[in-house]
Design a protein around this motif. Structure first.
Motif, PDB file in Angstrom:
ATOM      1  N   ARG A 212       0.833  -1.207   0.000  1.00 19.66           N
ATOM      2  CA  ARG A 212       0.000   0.000   0.000  1.00 19.66           C
ATOM      3  C   ARG A 212       0.864   1.251   0.000  1.00 19.66           C
ATOM      4  O   ARG A 212       2.021   1.223   0.393  1.00 19.66           O
ATOM      5  N   TYR A 213       0.250   2.332  -0.440  1.00 19.73           N
ATOM      6  CA  TYR A 213       0.878   3.651  -0.454  1.00 19.73           C
ATOM      7  C   TYR A 213       2.247   3.640  -1.156  1.00 19.73           C
ATOM      8  O   TYR A 213       3.165   4.350  -0.766  1.00 19.73           O
ATOM      9  N   GLU A 214       2.363   2.793  -2.148  1.00 11.41           N
ATOM     10  CA  GLU A 214       3.571   2.736  -2.987  1.00 11.41           C
ATOM     11  C   GLU A 214       4.834   2.504  -2.174  1.00 11.41           C
ATOM     12  O   GLU A 214       5.890   3.056  -2.458  1.00 11.41           O
ATOM     13  N   ASN A 215       4.731   1.689  -1.154  1.00 12.58           N
ATOM     14  CA  ASN A 215       5.921   1.385  -0.365  1.00 12.58           C
ATOM     15  C   ASN A 215       6.890   0.490  -1.129  1.00 12.58           C
ATOM     16  O   ASN A 215       8.097   0.662  -1.060  1.00 12.58           O
ATOM     17  N   ASP A 216       6.361  -0.496  -1.873  1.00 11.03           N
ATOM     18  CA  ASP A 216       7.241  -1.450  -2.548  1.00 11.03           C
ATOM     19  C   ASP A 216       6.515  -2.088  -3.742  1.00 11.03           C
ATOM     20  O   ASP A 216       5.770  -3.056  -3.576  1.00 11.03           O
ATOM     21  N   TRP A 217       6.765  -1.543  -4.918  1.00 13.99           N
ATOM     22  CA  TRP A 217       6.076  -2.048  -6.114  1.00 13.99           C
ATOM     23  C   TRP A 217       6.447  -3.495  -6.443  1.00 13.99           C
ATOM     24  O   TRP A 217       5.718  -4.180  -7.160  1.00 13.99           O
ATOM     25  N   GLU A 218       7.585  -3.946  -5.921  1.00 15.80           N
ATOM     26  CA  GLU A 218       7.975  -5.344  -6.161  1.00 15.80           C
ATOM     27  C   GLU A 218       6.891  -6.316  -5.674  1.00 15.80           C
ATOM     28  O   GLU A 218       6.701  -7.386  -6.230  1.00 15.80           O
ATOM     29  N   VAL A 219       6.224  -5.915  -4.601  1.00 12.25           N
ATOM     30  CA  VAL A 219       5.171  -6.766  -4.040  1.00 12.25           C
ATOM     31  C   VAL A 219       4.055  -6.942  -5.079  1.00 12.25           C
ATOM     32  O   VAL A 219       3.567  -8.054  -5.315  1.00 12.25           O
ATOM     33  N   VAL A 220       3.687  -5.844  -5.701  1.00 10.32           N
ATOM     34  CA  VAL A 220       2.607  -5.890  -6.699  1.00 10.32           C
ATOM     35  C   VAL A 220       3.084  -6.663  -7.940  1.00 10.32           C
ATOM     36  O   VAL A 220       2.351  -7.449  -8.527  1.00 10.32           O
ATOM     37  N   LYS A 221       4.333  -6.460  -8.284  1.00  9.27           N
ATOM     38  CA  LYS A 221       4.896  -7.139  -9.458  1.00  9.27           C
ATOM     39  C   LYS A 221       4.879  -8.663  -9.277  1.00  9.27           C
ATOM     40  O   LYS A 221       4.535  -9.397 -10.207  1.00  9.27           O
ATOM     41  N   ARG A 222       5.222  -9.117  -8.079  1.00  2.21           N
ATOM     42  CA  ARG A 222       5.201 -10.576  -7.851  1.00  2.21           C
ATOM     43  C   ARG A 222       3.810 -11.141  -8.124  1.00  2.21           C
ATOM     44  O   ARG A 222       3.656 -12.207  -8.696  1.00  2.21           O
ATOM     45  N   GLY A 223       2.806 -10.395  -7.691  1.00  5.43           N
ATOM     46  CA  GLY A 223       1.434 -10.833  -7.936  1.00  5.43           C
ATOM     47  C   GLY A 223       1.099 -10.796  -9.417  1.00  5.43           C
ATOM     48  O   GLY A 223       0.465 -11.704  -9.952  1.00  5.43           O
ATOM     49  N   TRP A 224       1.528  -9.726 -10.073  1.00  2.70           N
ATOM     50  CA  TRP A 224       1.262  -9.589 -11.512  1.00  2.70           C
ATOM     51  C   TRP A 224       1.855 -10.785 -12.273  1.00  2.70           C
ATOM     52  O   TRP A 224       1.198 -11.400 -13.128  1.00  2.70           O
ATOM     53  N   ASP A 225       3.098 -11.085 -11.928  1.00  4.39           N
ATOM     54  CA  ASP A 225       3.771 -12.184 -12.633  1.00  4.39           C
ATOM     55  C   ASP A 225       2.994 -13.489 -12.473  1.00  4.39           C
ATOM     56  O   ASP A 225       2.819 -14.235 -13.438  1.00  4.39           O
ATOM     57  N   ALA A 226       2.535 -13.756 -11.255  1.00  4.08           N
ATOM     58  CA  ALA A 226       1.828 -15.021 -11.012  1.00  4.08           C
ATOM     59  C   ALA A 226       0.430 -14.994 -11.632  1.00  4.08           C
ATOM     60  O   ALA A 226       0.027 -15.937 -12.323  1.00  4.08           O
ATOM     61  N   GLN A 227      -0.291 -13.895 -11.408  1.00  2.00           N
ATOM     62  CA  GLN A 227      -1.706 -13.866 -11.811  1.00  2.00           C
ATOM     63  C   GLN A 227      -1.864 -13.639 -13.315  1.00  2.00           C
ATOM     64  O   GLN A 227      -2.675 -14.295 -13.963  1.00  2.00           O
ATOM     65  N   VAL A 228      -1.116 -12.701 -13.848  1.00  2.00           N
ATOM     66  CA  VAL A 228      -1.303 -12.335 -15.257  1.00  2.00           C
ATOM     67  C   VAL A 228      -0.400 -13.170 -16.169  1.00  2.00           C
ATOM     68  O   VAL A 228      -0.856 -13.738 -17.163  1.00  2.00           O
ATOM     69  N   LEU A 229       0.882 -13.256 -15.796  1.00  4.88           N
ATOM     70  CA  LEU A 229       1.819 -13.953 -16.688  1.00  4.88           C
ATOM     71  C   LEU A 229       1.863 -15.462 -16.433  1.00  4.88           C
ATOM     72  O   LEU A 229       2.386 -16.221 -17.252  1.00  4.88           O
ATOM     73  N   GLY A 230       1.338 -15.865 -15.272  1.00  3.02           N
ATOM     74  CA  GLY A 230       1.386 -17.293 -14.941  1.00  3.02           C
ATOM     75  C   GLY A 230       2.785 -17.759 -14.582  1.00  3.02           C
ATOM     76  O   GLY A 230       3.130 -18.922 -14.760  1.00  3.02           O
ATOM     77  N   GLU A 231       3.593 -16.827 -14.066  1.00  2.00           N
ATOM     78  CA  GLU A 231       4.980 -17.167 -13.728  1.00  2.00           C
ATOM     79  C   GLU A 231       5.251 -16.947 -12.242  1.00  2.00           C
ATOM     80  O   GLU A 231       4.896 -15.904 -11.689  1.00  2.00           O
ATOM     81  N   ALA A 232       5.881 -17.929 -11.622  1.00  2.00           N
ATOM     82  CA  ALA A 232       6.256 -17.805 -10.213  1.00  2.00           C
ATOM     83  C   ALA A 232       7.381 -18.789  -9.934  1.00  2.00           C
ATOM     84  O   ALA A 232       7.528 -19.781 -10.656  1.00  2.00           O
ATOM     85  N   PRO A 233       8.165 -18.514  -8.888  1.00  2.00           N
ATOM     86  CA  PRO A 233       9.275 -19.429  -8.588  1.00  2.00           C
ATOM     87  C   PRO A 233       8.805 -20.825  -8.171  1.00  2.00           C
ATOM     88  O   PRO A 233       9.568 -21.776  -8.258  1.00  2.00           O
ATOM     89  N   HIS A 234       7.579 -20.920  -7.704  1.00  3.45           N
ATOM     90  CA  HIS A 234       7.095 -22.228  -7.235  1.00  3.45           C
ATOM     91  C   HIS A 234       5.887 -22.651  -8.053  1.00  3.45           C
ATOM     92  O   HIS A 234       4.988 -21.849  -8.303  1.00  3.45           O
ATOM     93  N   LYS A 235       5.903 -23.937  -8.451  1.00  2.00           N
ATOM     94  CA  LYS A 235       4.788 -24.467  -9.255  1.00  2.00           C
ATOM     95  C   LYS A 235       4.246 -25.709  -8.563  1.00  2.00           C
ATOM     96  O   LYS A 235       5.012 -26.556  -8.103  1.00  2.00           O
ATOM     97  N   PHE A 236       2.928 -25.785  -8.476  1.00  3.85           N
ATOM     98  CA  PHE A 236       2.274 -26.930  -7.835  1.00  3.85           C
ATOM     99  C   PHE A 236       1.074 -27.346  -8.666  1.00  3.85           C
ATOM    100  O   PHE A 236       0.539 -26.550  -9.438  1.00  3.85           O
ATOM    101  N   LYS A 237       0.637 -28.595  -8.419  1.00  2.15           N
ATOM    102  CA  LYS A 237      -0.567 -29.081  -9.115  1.00  2.15           C
ATOM    103  C   LYS A 237      -1.817 -28.693  -8.349  1.00  2.15           C
ATOM    104  O   LYS A 237      -2.922 -28.745  -8.871  1.00  2.15           O
TER     105      LYS A 237
END
Ligand SMILES: O=C(O)[C@@H](CO)OP(=O)(O)O
Ligand SMILES: [Mn+2]
Ligand SMILES: [Mn+2]
Length: 557
Positions: A212-237
């Protein structure tokens, strides 16, 4: 600015204008019986302790949870959004949680423009639901998500993907597993009925998406990568397996779970967000959704590389920022918090300085002003944000920026430029949420030192202070049974409470500028945070608008 008659406040019959008033909000600072889990009691807090001698005339307790702050029931703990809304607006508004409950119960949510808009994707595309998965009731609620999924499936959604954020901050750490199991069971039932419904990605709320309040955009980016791009360091079934496995990593907990995506047999992510899809963010609370909403909605965006910007139909559960109109589409209209005390006071010539560090900056500005970003009158207001540490859990730096906030407030008071100097001191809350008891004691001590610094400055300018809190947290760090004793889990272990509490909060007034005879009234049945705005207006020499909750003070001869 000329004062139009609608904004003109009457002069208070007995109290003078022109006093410098410090309004101090200690975040997460409730009142509870002293014991080893009461970090406020166990910390040296001489400034706050000394105020209690003024009870009941200049120190008292007020309600900060449940219906007193517009929440659905008395079992709902307070939180910063509803707390600061009530403090700033002086009235109690039915809050997001309650408005969503009503819209879901009546089915109106499915008849509104927002839902119609997203449902246009149902026939050919996927509906994605993104949000915090728990029953904490601060940002979202699982039962509301369940109703949303059910209602969407009944109205034609054929493919549903849920992107979950695990909690452990409004609920006990470790409870994420149970919430994922509950959701998974619902999705299994849907699949049996022919709806292709699955959890698609996940991560811990403090590490993925909900900054929140633009403290750390990396947090939002991690979500973007997983939710939109389908990419994350961990993959599960499977999501239950994901959460259970990731929780076993050293130091892992629900709040900071690393991001993961769910993949199919061939290793492909099951639910990236693509062109034509619908996205609904099911959190009702604003602060932690604004950054994510900007990433989803703004064509021009430079906070991180989105790689791919899908053309989606996006709606928030609520509109999260009334000034930015963000997002433009939403399922439930937010509370209309109008005519806040900040807006009135600027119309009546009161100059204001507001300050906190990043993680609470919007609390004393955006929430205080009724979920509205920006100034009412640039000439009369100055808002200062002290950058928070980012990328850490606050038990590592429990003093946070308390002293810097104290210094900025002191300087603003001594400058003589401001009638009101308003701060939020975050320590009790931010460190309390980590569940680290020793660090929370250090946090409370630091908060008290900042308070002392502000009191000293008020003393010099012969001003007034009002010190209170938005809800409890640091005063009780353990889950308790009905009799109030620490509740043990199945293995006989203590359950550390990382969440807010249902406790009342203190409020105190004082300072050399406080007029003779001013004291707290004793005739109000259950005063709460919403009574503070009228009180502060009185101390500035004005009578509050007639529909504000009554003032806490009276002037006796
Ligand atoms: O950190 C937050 O988002 C909430 C807890 O969910 O805390 P507060 O209401 O104090 O901001
Ligand atoms: Mn708070
Ligand atoms: Mn909090």
């Amino acid at each position: 600015m000329a004062t139009s008659s609608a904004w003109k406040l009457d002069d208070h019959p007995k109290l003078p204008k022109g006093k410098t008033i410090a309004v101090i909000v200690l975040d997460g600072w409730g009142e509870s019986a002293p014991d080893q889990y009461n970090c406020i009691h166990n910390a040296p807090t001489p400034a706050m302790d000394s105020l209690k001698h003024g009870a009941p005339d200049t120190w008292t307790l007020i309600k900060a949870h449940g219906t007193a702050v517009g929440l659905p029931s008395e079992d709902d703990m307070g939180n910063s959004e509803v707390g600061h809304n009530a403090l700033g607006a002086g009235r109690i508004f039915a809050q997001g949680a309650k408005l969503c409950d009503q819209a879901l119960a009546s089915g109106k949510i499915f008849e509104g423009e927002g839902f119609k808009y997203v449902s246009e994707s149902f026939e050919t595309n996927t509906l994605h639901l993104v949000g915090l998965l728990s029953d904490g009731g601060v940002h979202s609620r699982l039962d509301q998500l369940q109703l949303l999924i059910k209602g969407s499936a009944e109205r034609g959604a054929k493919r549903i993907r849920v992107h979950i954020l695990t909690d452990g901050r409004d609920v006990l750490d470790g409870s994420s597993v149970g919430f994922v199991e509950t959701l998974e069971a619902d999705l299994v039932a849907l699949r049996e009925n022919g709806v292709d419904a699955q959890i698609a990605s996940g991560g811990g709320r403090m590490y993925v998406t909900l900054d929140r309040y633009e403290n750390d955009w990396e947090v939002v980016k991690r979500g973007w990568d997983a939710q939109v791009l389908g990419e994350a360091p961990h993959k599960f079934k499977n999501a239950v397996e994901a959460v259970k496995t990731l929780r076993k990593e050293p130091g892992a907990n629900d709040q900071y779970l690393p991001p993961f995506v769910i993949v199919d047999e061939s290793g492909k992510a099951v639910g990236p967000i693509v062109d034509g899809d619908a996205v609904v963010t099911f959190n009702f609370r604003a602060d932690r959704m604004v950054m994510h909403a900007k990433a989803l909605e703004y064509e021009d965006f430079d906070k991180f590389d989105r790689v791919r910007y899908p053309k989606i139909r996006y709606a928030g559960m609520l509109q999260y920022d009334g000034e930015l109109k963000l997002p433009s589409r939403y399922l439930v209209s937010p509370p209309e918090i109008d005519r806040t005390s900040g807006e009135y006071l600027t119309h009546n010539g009161v100059s204001t300085f507001a300050c906190s560090e990043t993680v609470k900056f919007g609390h004393v500005t955006f929430f205080w002003n009724g979920n509205r970003s920006g100034y009412f009158n640039e000439k009369l207001e100055e808002y200062v944000e002290i950058p928070s540490d980012s990328g850490i859990s606050f038990n590592v730096q429990p003093k946070m920026k308390a002293l810097e906030i104290g210094e900025k407030a002191r300087d603003a008071i001594l400058s003589g430029k401001f009638d009101q100097v308003r701060v939020n001191i975050p320590n009790g809350d931010m460190v309390g949420h980590t569940g680290d008891i020793e660090a929370t004691v250090v946090a409370c001590e630091a908060a008290d030192l900042a308070v002392k610094m502000i009191f000293d400055a008020i003393e010099q300018v012969k001003g007034i202070y009002v010190v209170t809190a938005d809800h409890g947290n640091a005063e009780d760090m353990v889950k308790r049974d009905k009799s109030g004793k620490p509740a043990l889990d199945k293995e006989g272990k203590l359950q550390i409470l990382t969440s807010h509490t249902l406790k009342p909060v203190p409020i105190a007034i004082g300072g050399p500028g406080l007029a003779q005879g001013v004291r707290f009234r004793k005739d109000l049945e259950t005063p709460g945070l919403a009574n503070v705005a009228a009180t502060v207006m009185n101390l500035h020499g004005f009578v509050a608008p007639s529909d504000y909750e009554p003032t806490l003070i009276e002037v006796v001869e």
